[in-house]
Motif scaffolding. Structure first.
Motif, PDB file in Angstrom:
ATOM      1  N   SER A 225       0.835  -1.193   0.000  1.00 10.33           N
ATOM      2  CA  SER A 225       0.000   0.000   0.000  1.00 10.33           C
ATOM      3  C   SER A 225       0.874   1.249   0.000  1.00 10.33           C
ATOM      4  CB  SER A 225      -0.910   0.011   1.232  1.00 10.33           C
ATOM      5  OG  SER A 225      -0.135   0.170   2.409  1.00 10.33           O
ATOM      6  N   TYR A 226       0.298   2.347  -0.506  1.00 12.89           N
ATOM      7  CA  TYR A 226       1.032   3.614  -0.474  1.00 12.89           C
ATOM      8  C   TYR A 226       1.320   4.022   0.973  1.00 12.89           C
ATOM      9  CZ  TYR A 226       0.192   4.344  -5.446  1.00 12.89           C
ATOM     10  OH  TYR A 226       0.191   4.224  -6.810  1.00 12.89           O
ATOM     11  N   ARG A 227       0.413   3.679   1.879  1.00 12.12           N
ATOM     12  CA  ARG A 227       0.637   4.027   3.285  1.00 12.12           C
ATOM     13  C   ARG A 227       1.907   3.380   3.808  1.00 12.12           C
ATOM     14  NH1 ARG A 227      -3.633   2.983   8.305  1.00 12.12           N
ATOM     15  NH2 ARG A 227      -2.307   3.898   9.946  1.00 12.12           N
ATOM     16  N   ARG A 228       2.132   2.113   3.481  1.00 14.64           N
ATOM     17  CA  ARG A 228       3.343   1.427   3.938  1.00 14.64           C
ATOM     18  C   ARG A 228       4.590   2.020   3.287  1.00 14.64           C
ATOM     19  NH1 ARG A 228       3.201  -4.730   3.137  1.00 14.64           N
ATOM     20  NH2 ARG A 228       5.064  -4.563   4.466  1.00 14.64           N
ATOM     21  N   ILE A 229       4.480   2.363   2.010  1.00 11.76           N
ATOM     22  CA  ILE A 229       5.625   2.967   1.319  1.00 11.76           C
ATOM     23  C   ILE A 229       5.986   4.304   1.958  1.00 11.76           C
ATOM     24  CG2 ILE A 229       6.373   4.003  -0.864  1.00 11.76           C
ATOM     25  CD1 ILE A 229       4.618   1.874  -2.285  1.00 11.76           C
ATOM     26  N   LEU A 230       4.966   5.115   2.231  1.00 11.04           N
ATOM     27  CA  LEU A 230       5.207   6.462   2.772  1.00 11.04           C
ATOM     28  C   LEU A 230       5.697   6.439   4.219  1.00 11.04           C
ATOM     29  CD1 LEU A 230       3.836   7.260   0.138  1.00 11.04           C
ATOM     30  CD2 LEU A 230       2.438   8.882   1.409  1.00 11.04           C
ATOM     31  N   ARG A 231       5.521   5.320   4.905  1.00 14.21           N
ATOM     32  CA  ARG A 231       6.012   5.203   6.280  1.00 14.21           C
ATOM     33  C   ARG A 231       7.410   4.625   6.348  1.00 14.21           C
ATOM     34  NH1 ARG A 231       1.422   2.097   9.547  1.00 14.21           N
ATOM     35  NH2 ARG A 231       3.001   2.299  11.186  1.00 14.21           N
ATOM     36  N   SER A 232       7.978   4.235   5.216  1.00 10.27           N
ATOM     37  CA  SER A 232       9.319   3.647   5.211  1.00 10.27           C
ATOM     38  C   SER A 232      10.377   4.723   5.441  1.00 10.27           C
ATOM     39  CB  SER A 232       9.583   2.933   3.880  1.00 10.27           C
ATOM     40  OG  SER A 232       9.673   3.880   2.813  1.00 10.27           O
ATOM     41  N   LEU A 359      13.028   1.214  -4.490  1.00 15.26           N
ATOM     42  CA  LEU A 359      12.284   0.642  -3.371  1.00 15.26           C
ATOM     43  C   LEU A 359      10.940   0.071  -3.788  1.00 15.26           C
ATOM     44  CD1 LEU A 359      11.755   0.345  -0.246  1.00 15.26           C
ATOM     45  CD2 LEU A 359      10.824   2.669  -0.350  1.00 15.26           C
ATOM     46  N   VAL A 360      10.209   0.762  -4.674  1.00 13.69           N
ATOM     47  CA  VAL A 360       8.808   0.416  -4.938  1.00 13.69           C
ATOM     48  C   VAL A 360       8.676  -0.388  -6.229  1.00 13.69           C
ATOM     49  CG1 VAL A 360       7.996   2.452  -3.716  1.00 13.69           C
ATOM     50  CG2 VAL A 360       8.388   2.586  -6.172  1.00 13.69           C
ATOM     51  N   PRO A 361       7.643  -1.246  -6.332  1.00 15.92           N
ATOM     52  CA  PRO A 361       7.386  -1.971  -7.579  1.00 15.92           C
ATOM     53  C   PRO A 361       6.852  -1.041  -8.653  1.00 15.92           C
ATOM     54  CG  PRO A 361       5.651  -2.399  -5.973  1.00 15.92           C
ATOM     55  CD  PRO A 361       6.710  -1.609  -5.262  1.00 15.92           C
ATOM     56  N   ALA A 362       6.911  -1.496  -9.891  1.00 18.10           N
ATOM     57  CA  ALA A 362       6.514  -0.641 -11.012  1.00 18.10           C
ATOM     58  C   ALA A 362       5.081  -0.156 -10.888  1.00 18.10           C
ATOM     59  CB  ALA A 362       6.694  -1.397 -12.326  1.00 18.10           C
ATOM     60  N   GLY A 363       4.187  -0.989 -10.347  1.00 20.76           N
ATOM     61  CA  GLY A 363       2.788  -0.613 -10.231  1.00 20.76           C
ATOM     62  C   GLY A 363       2.519   0.477  -9.216  1.00 20.76           C
ATOM     63  N   ALA A 368       4.314   6.825  -6.000  1.00 21.84           N
ATOM     64  CA  ALA A 368       5.336   7.076  -4.979  1.00 21.84           C
ATOM     65  C   ALA A 368       6.221   8.253  -5.368  1.00 21.84           C
ATOM     66  CB  ALA A 368       6.189   5.826  -4.763  1.00 21.84           C
ATOM     67  N   LEU A 369       6.589   8.347  -6.639  1.00 21.83           N
ATOM     68  CA  LEU A 369       7.419   9.459  -7.096  1.00 21.83           C
ATOM     69  C   LEU A 369       6.628  10.765  -7.096  1.00 21.83           C
ATOM     70  CD1 LEU A 369       9.437   7.863 -10.053  1.00 21.83           C
ATOM     71  CD2 LEU A 369      10.109   8.124  -7.661  1.00 21.83           C
ATOM     72  N   GLY A 370       5.341  10.693  -7.452  1.00 18.80           N
ATOM     73  CA  GLY A 370       4.515  11.896  -7.435  1.00 18.80           C
ATOM     74  C   GLY A 370       4.336  12.454  -6.027  1.00 18.80           C
ATOM     75  N   LEU A 371       4.138  11.548  -5.059  1.00 20.33           N
ATOM     76  CA  LEU A 371       3.994  11.992  -3.675  1.00 20.33           C
ATOM     77  C   LEU A 371       5.313  12.524  -3.124  1.00 20.33           C
ATOM     78  CD1 LEU A 371       1.709   9.068  -2.490  1.00 20.33           C
ATOM     79  CD2 LEU A 371       1.043  11.471  -2.669  1.00 20.33           C
ATOM     80  N   LEU A 372       6.415  11.910  -3.513  1.00 19.04           N
ATOM     81  CA  LEU A 372       7.733  12.437  -3.154  1.00 19.04           C
ATOM     82  C   LEU A 372       7.891  13.862  -3.668  1.00 19.04           C
ATOM     83  CD1 LEU A 372      10.866  12.373  -2.541  1.00 19.04           C
ATOM     84  CD2 LEU A 372      11.116  11.194  -4.723  1.00 19.04           C
ATOM     85  N   SER A 373       7.523  14.067  -4.924  1.00 17.62           N
ATOM     86  CA  SER A 373       7.633  15.397  -5.522  1.00 17.62           C
ATOM     87  C   SER A 373       6.692  16.388  -4.849  1.00 17.62           C
ATOM     88  CB  SER A 373       7.326  15.320  -7.024  1.00 17.62           C
ATOM     89  OG  SER A 373       7.408  16.584  -7.629  1.00 17.62           O
TER      90      SER A 373
END
Length: 432
Positions: A225-232, A359-363, A368-373
């Protein structure tokens, strides 16, 4: 006689060569995309004095006009980044370029301050997703180990945009008025849009075959989930470092010409030449970073050090450069300190994206990059306004305090990169 050392040419090798050529051709187009992008961004900074004079703007009002660019920049970056996981990036990039050009037209035709603010809001909304979607697109052509150079070339396009824009647009402004600069960048955006429509495509490397940009409801199964990615720690550290880097980028774009002219006393044309020189050297530094990180990665050095370690150290060095710059006066040392203080920050811009992409899968990559930006570029909303306020309150001394504030932000970002980022560790956690 056939030379045994020469591999025979087969349809497979011809196809591979054609694919490699297409990959680098798309990379070149995306690099040009960022050239136009940063030429658009640099217009207000290069024309700061005549715009403020003609429209009767204080430094604070001018800073607010620049910050208006970032009002929707971050939100748009996040929203379109998420769409890039579901809609073909080719069409997203094309739409961005067309809107960029349209947004420049009112100022080219004689509009005033209200239209300036409105057009910058529209431009920011269209440019917010540009860098993450461009990186996402180029990553579809290269495997992780080969992404350092193309990713860095996209970032170098940002520096090249200012290198080209600073002398060219300054010449146009001096001879034909500041509105002519808006017309030039509008035409440049349209030319790029035509080229991209004809030749732009996505690749298929690390593409999620189940999605193909048209996700079924079940396509999210098995994806973190995006939540798990954003908490890393990796996403948090890379984003904090990107925020710091973008703080320096925003100051460079908006206030460096005025800082050199009003704060240090350089003539306008000399200030433009210094800006171009700083960005040119910064581009070389970014290319060197790509070579260094690629070599370290090829030797098996973990990405935590090969990428984030290099970028974090660059931010820390940039912080010390800004401290020294705040005490400097006119002279050759100024250019060196500008490169160290602001130019090194650009290294982290590219590294943040390649690190999160690892870190993140292609899907989940586009989102993830948009939220980083989105989070990182919020620095562009804050830094110009704060600097403008400091200049109004303190005069030329305000520039010095703005540089010291930038030093503090860079130091925090560098520490975050060095202590939080570890893609291998967090990838295992996401997979668990």
């Amino acid at each position: 006689m056939i030379d045994d050392d020469v591999a025979p040419v087969t349809p497979a090798t011809r196809s591979a060569a054609s694919g490699a050529g297409r990959a680098w051709g798309v990379t070149a187009l995306l690099m040009a995309f960022m050239v136009v992008n940063f030429a658009d961004k640099s217009v207000l900074g290069l024309a700061a004095d005549p715009i403020r004079r003609d429209l009767g703007l204080s430094a604070t009002a001018f800073g607010l006009a620049n910050s208006a660019f970032f009002l929707l920049f971050s939100l748009s970056g996040a929203a379109v980044g998420l769409l890039a996981d579901r809609i073909r990036p080719r069409w997203l990039l094309l739409a961005m370029a067309v809107v960029w050009s349209a947004a420049q037209v009112p100022m080219a035709l004689g509009a005033g301050f209200g239209a300036l603010v409105g057009s910058r809001i529209v431009l920011g909304a269209a440019e917010g997703p540009a860098y993450p979607v461009a990186q996402h697109t180029v990553f579809t052509w290269f495997t992780d180990r080969r992404r350092n150079l193309p990713g860095a070339l996209i970032t170098i396009g940002t520096a090249l945009g200012v290198v080209i824009a600073a002398p060219t647009l300054t010449w146009m402004i001096d001879r034909h008025g500041w509105r002519s600069a808006f017309a030039v960048v509008a035409v440049a955006g349209l030319v790029w849009a035509v080229l991209w429509f004809c030749f732009g495509r996505e690749g298929t490397v690390a593409q999620d075959p189940a999605t193909e940009y048209a996700l079924a409801p079940s396509a999210d199964l098995g994806q973190p989930s995006y939540r798990r990615i954003l908490r890393s720690g990796t996403w948090i550290g890379a984003t904090a470092a990107y925020f710091a880097a973008y703080w320096a980028v925003a100051l460079t774009l908006v206030w460096m010409p005025s800082y050199l002219h009003d704060g240090l006393g350089y003539p306008t044309d000399t200030a433009a030449e210094i800006v171009a020189a700083v960005w040119a050297i910064t581009g070389v530094v970014m290319l060197a970073q790509a070579g260094l990180t690629s070599r370290l990665t090829a030797r098996g050095v973990p990405s935590r050090w090969a990428r984030a370690g290099v970028g974090g150290c660059a931010l820390v060095l940039g912080a010390f450069g800004c401290v020294a710059l705040a005490a400097a006066h006119r002279g050759p040392a100024v250019i060196l300190l500008l490169v160290v203080g602001f130019g090194l920050a650009g290294v982290m811009v590219s590294i943040s994206f390649t690190t999160v992409a690892e870190l993140v899968p292609a899907g989940r990559r586009g989102g993830a990059l948009g939220l980083l930006s989105a989070v990182g570029t919020a620095a562009g909303l804050i830094a110009p306004t704060v600097t403008g306020r400091l200049v109004d309150l303190q005069g030329p001394a305000g520039y010095r305090h703005a540089v010291l504030l930038c030093a503090a932000v860079l130091l925090i970002g560098g520490i975050a990169a060095l202590t939080l980022v570890d893609p291998a560790r967090d990838a295992r956690r996401l997979a668990g």
